[in-house]
Motif scaffolding. Sequence first.
Motif, PDB file in Angstrom:
ATOM      1  N   PRO A  99     -18.102  -0.194 -10.974  1.00  0.00           N
ATOM      2  CA  PRO A  99     -17.274   0.390 -11.784  1.00  0.00           C
ATOM      3  C   PRO A  99     -16.040   1.478 -11.265  1.00  0.00           C
ATOM      4  N   GLY A 100     -15.105   1.215 -11.767  1.00  0.00           N
ATOM      5  CA  GLY A 100     -13.847   2.158 -11.563  1.00  0.00           C
ATOM      6  C   GLY A 100     -13.179   1.214 -10.393  1.00  0.00           C
ATOM      7  N   SER A 101     -13.690   0.303  -9.984  1.00  0.00           N
ATOM      8  CA  SER A 101     -12.974  -0.521  -8.664  1.00  0.00           C
ATOM      9  C   SER A 101     -11.563  -0.950  -9.043  1.00  0.00           C
ATOM     10  N   ALA A 102     -10.596  -1.415  -8.040  1.00  0.00           N
ATOM     11  CA  ALA A 102      -9.495  -2.092  -8.241  1.00  0.00           C
ATOM     12  C   ALA A 102      -9.627  -3.299  -7.524  1.00  0.00           C
ATOM     13  N   ILE A 103      -9.752  -4.600  -8.232  1.00  0.00           N
ATOM     14  CA  ILE A 103      -9.945  -5.728  -7.621  1.00  0.00           C
ATOM     15  C   ILE A 103      -8.945  -6.908  -8.050  1.00  0.00           C
ATOM     16  N   ALA A 104      -9.049  -7.842  -7.277  1.00  0.00           N
ATOM     17  CA  ALA A 104      -7.837  -9.178  -7.715  1.00  0.00           C
ATOM     18  C   ALA A 104      -8.659 -10.315  -7.783  1.00  0.00           C
ATOM     19  N   LEU A 105      -8.240 -11.117  -8.654  1.00  0.00           N
ATOM     20  CA  LEU A 105      -8.907 -12.438  -8.925  1.00  0.00           C
ATOM     21  C   LEU A 105      -7.866 -13.519  -8.807  1.00  0.00           C
ATOM     22  N   SER A 106      -7.992 -14.407  -8.091  1.00  0.00           N
ATOM     23  CA  SER A 106      -7.144 -15.584  -7.964  1.00  0.00           C
ATOM     24  C   SER A 106      -7.495 -16.691  -9.150  1.00  0.00           C
ATOM     25  N   GLY A 107      -6.520 -17.647  -9.016  1.00  0.00           N
ATOM     26  CA  GLY A 107      -6.639 -18.749  -9.833  1.00  0.00           C
ATOM     27  C   GLY A 107      -7.892 -19.456  -9.315  1.00  0.00           C
ATOM     28  N   GLY A 108      -8.381 -20.392 -10.566  1.00  0.00           N
ATOM     29  CA  GLY A 108      -9.486 -21.201 -10.348  1.00  0.00           C
ATOM     30  C   GLY A 108     -10.661 -21.102 -11.290  1.00  0.00           C
ATOM     31  N   THR A 109     -11.461 -22.091 -11.227  1.00  0.00           N
ATOM     32  CA  THR A 109     -12.486 -22.257 -12.365  1.00  0.00           C
ATOM     33  C   THR A 109     -13.630 -21.282 -11.949  1.00  0.00           C
ATOM     34  N   THR A 110     -13.843 -21.014 -10.847  1.00  0.00           N
ATOM     35  CA  THR A 110     -15.092 -20.244 -10.278  1.00  0.00           C
ATOM     36  C   THR A 110     -14.746 -18.731 -10.414  1.00  0.00           C
ATOM     37  N   THR A 111     -13.456 -18.306 -10.067  1.00  0.00           N
ATOM     38  CA  THR A 111     -13.028 -17.038 -10.622  1.00  0.00           C
ATOM     39  C   THR A 111     -12.973 -16.725 -12.073  1.00  0.00           C
ATOM     40  N   TYR A 112     -12.542 -17.765 -12.590  1.00  0.00           N
ATOM     41  CA  TYR A 112     -12.871 -17.698 -14.350  1.00  0.00           C
ATOM     42  C   TYR A 112     -14.284 -17.419 -14.663  1.00  0.00           C
ATOM     43  N   ALA A 113     -14.929 -18.124 -14.328  1.00  0.00           N
ATOM     44  CA  ALA A 113     -16.549 -17.799 -14.559  1.00  0.00           C
ATOM     45  C   ALA A 113     -17.061 -16.394 -13.986  1.00  0.00           C
ATOM     46  N   LEU A 114     -16.519 -15.997 -13.049  1.00  0.00           N
ATOM     47  CA  LEU A 114     -16.672 -14.545 -12.512  1.00  0.00           C
ATOM     48  C   LEU A 114     -16.035 -13.635 -13.353  1.00  0.00           C
ATOM     49  N   ASP A 123     -14.155   0.346 -16.422  1.00  0.00           N
ATOM     50  CA  ASP A 123     -13.014   0.935 -15.793  1.00  0.00           C
ATOM     51  C   ASP A 123     -12.540   0.263 -14.643  1.00  0.00           C
ATOM     52  N   LEU A 124     -12.456  -1.025 -14.630  1.00  0.00           N
ATOM     53  CA  LEU A 124     -11.974  -1.773 -13.804  1.00  0.00           C
ATOM     54  C   LEU A 124     -10.337  -2.125 -13.780  1.00  0.00           C
ATOM     55  N   THR A 125      -9.480  -2.109 -12.684  1.00  0.00           N
ATOM     56  CA  THR A 125      -8.555  -2.444 -12.688  1.00  0.00           C
ATOM     57  C   THR A 125      -8.262  -3.946 -12.140  1.00  0.00           C
ATOM     58  N   VAL A 126      -7.791  -4.871 -12.974  1.00  0.00           N
ATOM     59  CA  VAL A 126      -8.035  -6.063 -12.365  1.00  0.00           C
ATOM     60  C   VAL A 126      -6.419  -6.680 -12.323  1.00  0.00           C
ATOM     61  N   VAL A 127      -6.285  -6.945 -10.855  1.00  0.00           N
ATOM     62  CA  VAL A 127      -4.989  -7.714 -10.669  1.00  0.00           C
ATOM     63  C   VAL A 127      -5.079  -9.310 -10.566  1.00  0.00           C
ATOM     64  N   THR A 128      -4.313 -10.157 -11.298  1.00  0.00           N
ATOM     65  CA  THR A 128      -4.493 -11.602 -11.278  1.00  0.00           C
ATOM     66  C   THR A 128      -3.513 -12.324 -11.300  1.00  0.00           C
ATOM     67  N   ASN A 129      -3.318 -13.680 -10.757  1.00  0.00           N
ATOM     68  CA  ASN A 129      -2.402 -14.470 -11.081  1.00  0.00           C
ATOM     69  C   ASN A 129      -2.742 -15.508 -12.096  1.00  0.00           C
TER      70      ASN A 129
END
Length: 282
Positions: A99-114, A123-129
Amino acid sequence: MADQQNLLAEQRRALILDEVRRRGGVRVNELTRRLNVSDMTVRRDLDALAHRGVVEKVHGGAVPVAEPSTHEPGFEAKSGLEQSAKEAIAGAAASLVQPGSAIALSGGTTTYALAQRLLDVADLTVVTNSVRVADVFHAGRNRTDAAGRTTVREGAASVVLTGGVRTPSDALVGPVADRAIRSLHYDLLFLGVHGLSARAGLSTPNLAEAETNRRLVRSARRVVVIADHTKWGTVGLSSFATLAEVSTLVTDAGIPAGMREEITEHVADLMVADPAPAAHRP
């Protein structure tokens, strides 16, 4: 018992696919001896692999299907493949997020499941393309009470969606995305890949996506690749990172022992996720 048989079949087919790719072809009689199964079982396995489009059946055996290194399947085409493996990988990867992490998720079907597994992490900060990943967090951001009032859910993630040009995988790439990512820093990057191998590292058939993925890797404190067993040995047009740049690889139990040994020679942390029995899957 049926779930156990299905899991064994997945593992057996992964071994067959590994042999086909490594040797350039296999014969049915060789596989029956090596796997200690019947001729009929091997032929069913080859039929299943041929249906997935990863091998071509020939008289007495099978050979690999050589896809062009520029071939990029769309999101919908990929979403139906290895679903149980992707769910297992997503569950294992979610355990890495605090909780409270800054994370990034790339494109893809597995990141979508995640992304769907992370909705309850506060309280996540999520960077994604990824347009699809952003949609998951947007849909999970609001809640509606008994009176029909919609409010923002407490602890809902803050999402930073990069701009860019949309790919067939619904990822945003190109100079706009690259500039946005370059100025950011995050604790964990969860990276879906088209292919990975000891020789080529992480690769994609899309040149613009390769550059955007390089930016994602450079801005991460720790890189976690989430990829099912079928991605090992696949090589796309452009490499964007080496295996040495990967902190953790999360994959599924379908990966053969020989592949695991090769991976651990290059990646410090290998997590192998077992698919849950069908009755217990969310």
